[in-house]
Scaffold this active site. Sequence first.
Site, PDB file in Angstrom:
ATOM      1  CD  GLU A  88      34.993 -14.180  11.187  1.00 31.57           C
ATOM      2  OE1 GLU A  88      34.714 -13.869  10.240  1.00 31.57           O
ATOM      3  OE2 GLU A  88      36.067 -12.948  11.715  1.00 31.57           O
ATOM      4  CE  LYS A  97      37.978 -11.146   6.775  1.00 30.68           C
ATOM      5  NZ  LYS A  97      37.549 -11.164   7.659  1.00 30.68           N
ATOM      6  NE  ARG A 140      38.277  -8.257  15.366  1.00 24.71           N
ATOM      7  CZ  ARG A 140      38.141  -7.145  14.290  1.00 24.71           C
ATOM      8  NH1 ARG A 140      36.857  -6.270  14.034  1.00 24.71           N
ATOM      9  NH2 ARG A 140      37.555  -8.483  13.382  1.00 24.71           N
TER      10      ARG A 140
HETATM   11  C1  3PG Z   1      35.596  -6.860  10.870  1.00 27.13           C
HETATM   12  O1  3PG Z   1      36.990  -6.734  10.303  1.00 27.13           O
HETATM   13  O2  3PG Z   1      34.833  -6.313  11.767  1.00 27.13           O
HETATM   14  C2  3PG Z   1      34.769  -7.770   9.873  1.00 27.13           C
HETATM   15  O3  3PG Z   1      35.152  -7.115   8.901  1.00 27.13           O
HETATM   16  C3  3PG Z   1      33.041  -7.234  10.124  1.00 27.13           C
HETATM   17  O4  3PG Z   1      33.592  -5.934   9.466  1.00 27.13           O
HETATM   18  P1  3PG Z   1      31.640  -5.318   9.701  1.00 27.13           P
HETATM   19  O5  3PG Z   1      31.505  -4.742  11.031  1.00 27.13           O
HETATM   20  O6  3PG Z   1      31.831  -4.052   8.451  1.00 27.13           O
HETATM   21  O7  3PG Z   1      31.224  -6.408   8.799  1.00 27.13           O
END
Ligand code: 3PG
Length: 213
Positions: free
Chosen positions: A47, A134, A51
């Site tokens: 994934e 999710k 961002r």
């Molecule tokens: C995010 O929002 O970046 C994902 O949910 C991943 O979260 P994490 O960095 O806590 O694994």
Amino acid sequence: MTPEHASELTAKVCSLAPVVPVLVVDDARIAADLARALITGGLPALEVTLRTPAALDVIREMATVEGGVVGAGTLLTEADVEAAKEAGATFGVAPGATDRLLDACEANDLPLLPGAATATEAMRLLERGYSTQKFFPAEANGGAPALKAIGAPIPQVRFCPTGGVSLGNARDYLSLPNTLCVGGSWVAPKDKVASGDWDAITALAAEAAALPR
Ligand code: 3PG
């Protein structure tokens, strides 16, 4: 694409490995190496969060790597959906779900893993046809005990919990009957990505891929 079909496809993605790496990548030039390191370690579903300014190029690069299944995360708008699809994403992930986002994914044939944080949100998505969701943000929402509790009255929804999941707590989620896989960023730490330590990332991926479920 119908929500039912989308959920069938995202369930397949979630069943490829116990962990879906959540990737925030600033530089598309390292994308293929990063994807290769994770896939080699046994994590084929990736994934890429939308961002960073480079995210769409990262998806383009990763989509060329053999053995990978590349999706776009942090989908918020119709424009995100169109751009992700055009870049080669084969699935989408969102932190929540709005009607406009669901409409856009269905219209653009991008199977979406939509986010839910409460029983009502899970029910609304299920009502529309999404049985694969999710659970976000997983740890802040009560973690595995909360997801287990949601599973008692709504066992037909299966989840990919994400947000605060790590090697230390992943087993707690993966042992639940309503958890298909977990998502997490711990398999691609920023410092190791920045230094190009692909062997270390492959080792982290292998450790994650060996988690029981
Ligand atoms: C995010 O929002 O970046 C994902 O949910 C991943 O979260 P994490 O960095 O806590 O694994």
